[in-house]
Write an enzyme that holds these catalytic residues in place. Structure first.
Site, PDB file in Angstrom:
ATOM      1  N   CYS A 145      24.106 -26.806   4.366  1.00  0.00           N
ATOM      2  CA  CYS A 145      22.916 -26.095   3.867  1.00  0.00           C
ATOM      3  C   CYS A 145      23.148 -25.527   2.478  1.00  0.00           C
ATOM      4  O   CYS A 145      22.338 -25.736   1.565  1.00  0.00           O
ATOM      5  CB  CYS A 145      22.526 -24.982   4.842  1.00  0.00           C
ATOM      6  SG  CYS A 145      23.902 -23.871   5.273  1.00  0.00           S
ATOM      7  N   HIS A 225      21.035 -17.423   4.252  1.00  0.00           N
ATOM      8  CA  HIS A 225      21.990 -17.173   3.180  1.00  0.00           C
ATOM      9  C   HIS A 225      21.235 -16.726   1.926  1.00  0.00           C
ATOM     10  O   HIS A 225      20.075 -17.092   1.718  1.00  0.00           O
ATOM     11  CB  HIS A 225      22.776 -18.442   2.835  1.00  0.00           C
ATOM     12  CG  HIS A 225      23.472 -19.067   3.998  1.00  0.00           C
ATOM     13  ND1 HIS A 225      24.335 -18.388   4.810  1.00  0.00           N
ATOM     14  CD2 HIS A 225      23.432 -20.336   4.479  1.00  0.00           C
ATOM     15  CE1 HIS A 225      24.810 -19.208   5.738  1.00  0.00           C
ATOM     16  NE2 HIS A 225      24.273 -20.399   5.558  1.00  0.00           N
TER      17      HIS A 225
END
Length: 346
Positions: A145, A225
């Site tokens: 990711c 994140h």
């Protein structure tokens, strides 16, 4: 395979990524989901029946356990692989690398994800950069990711002729939300022990020309994140030039604090309001009004949904390996339309 024949896709592993890949395959008009294989017999696989998705046990033992638990089972992994043109391995880290031997023995095209090393396939995939080099291959690795977000954003600047070097700090969520009762961290921060952290070199496995260094720290939250970047541009530029470069990427979405999107949770809530499956943010959500340019220096921040950002690239990787005469731009546009990417978030 002709243009009118759907690509038959098998998914091995129905966890955080696997279930999202399955849902994404179901809405592609040129793909057919052959089924999914897994090892569990609990709540995680019970939604498959109502969705009409065939479930296969990883082994005969797993299939028996599923049957004993009252879960309908179609067969075992070997049966599923015999029905597929390509298998997407969504099993936990290091398991996929062991499964590769089975896929190769069957001469079956396969995709692994960022938990595995580049060497497992010899090719790392982000659709906007390495689609064409995946065509004709038997396998590729869709990168993690964070690496996907790095490659997308830096490629946008590189394409615009603005990228010289990039340095990023990653605030990494501690664990997946559904596992937060089992582990994670609380009341502390955990720095990744090496500089650069692994994401920078991983981005270079997709584009070796990137001058990028990353640092990372694990933080006590599970939503997503958060990245902060300092970029030296090739020349002095304006904010509008930089924003136009990011707007040109089909998988970067500009968001604004002025619209109330001031934190990770507000962006996730917006995904729910938009009706995205699993509240998925497939795009890099980059704060437009926070971005700053000072001469040839650029500063910006963005959010990464680690459960969702790799899903469109996985769909494109399927086409790169298995579609007849695939083209990157065509596949990206097709995937984006099916998943609702590019319609704007606000």
């Amino acid at each position: 395979m002709t243009q009118s024949t759907p690509i038959r896709v098998a998914i091995n592993g129905y966890g955080v990524i696997g279930k999202r890949v399955a849902d994404a395959v179901l809405v592609q008009d040129d793909m057919e989901l052959a089924g999914v294989a897994d090892v569990v017999a609990d709540w995680r696989v019970r939604p498959l029946g109502p969705k009409g998705i065939a479930l296969f046990g990883a082994t005969q033992e797993h299939a028996r356990a599923m049957t004993d638990a009252g879960v309908t089972v179609t067969g075992v992994l070997d049966d599923l692989l015999g029905q597929a043109d390509v298998v997407v391995d969504c099993t936990p880290k290091r398991i996929a690398a062991k499964n590769v031997e089975t896929y190769r023995a069957r001469e079956l095209r396969f995709i692994v994800h960022g938990g595995e090393k580049h060497d497992v396939t010899g090719h790392s995939f982000v659709a906007e950069v390495s689609f064409s080099s995946a065509v004709g291959r038997s396998a590729t690795r869709v990168v993690s990711c964070n690496t996907t977000s790095i490659v997308r954003t830096l490629t946008a600047l590189k394409t615009a002729g603005l990228l010289k070097r990039a340095r990023g700090t990653l605030l990494r969520r501690a664990t997946d939300p559904w596992e937060s009762h089992e582990g994670g961290i609380m009341n502390t921060l955990v720095p990744e022990p090496e500089i650069p952290s692994h994401q920078g070199p991983d981005a270079q496995s997709v584009d070796p020309d990137l001058d990028v260094v990353t640092m990372a720290v694990k933080v006590p939250q599970t939503l997503a994140h958060l990245h902060y970047w300092t970029v030296q541009l090739t020349r002095a530029a304006t904010k509008d030039e930089v924003l136009d470069a990011f707007r040109a990427s089909p998988r970067i979405a500009l968001i604004r604090e002025a619209e109330g999107l001031t934190a990770l949770n507000t962006v996730k809530e917006l995904m729910a309001d938009l009706g995205r499956p699993h509240d998925s943010l497939y795009e890099v959500a980059l704060w437009e009004d926070m971005l700053k340019v000072q001469g040839d220096e650029l500063f910006y921040a963005y959010m990464v949904d680690n459960q969702a950002i790799v899903i469109p690239d996985t769909i494109d990787a399927i086409r790169a390996l298995a579609a007849p005469a695939p083209k990157a731009a065509d596949s990206i546009a097709r995937t984006n339309a099916a998943l609702g990417i590019g319609r704007g978030l606000v």
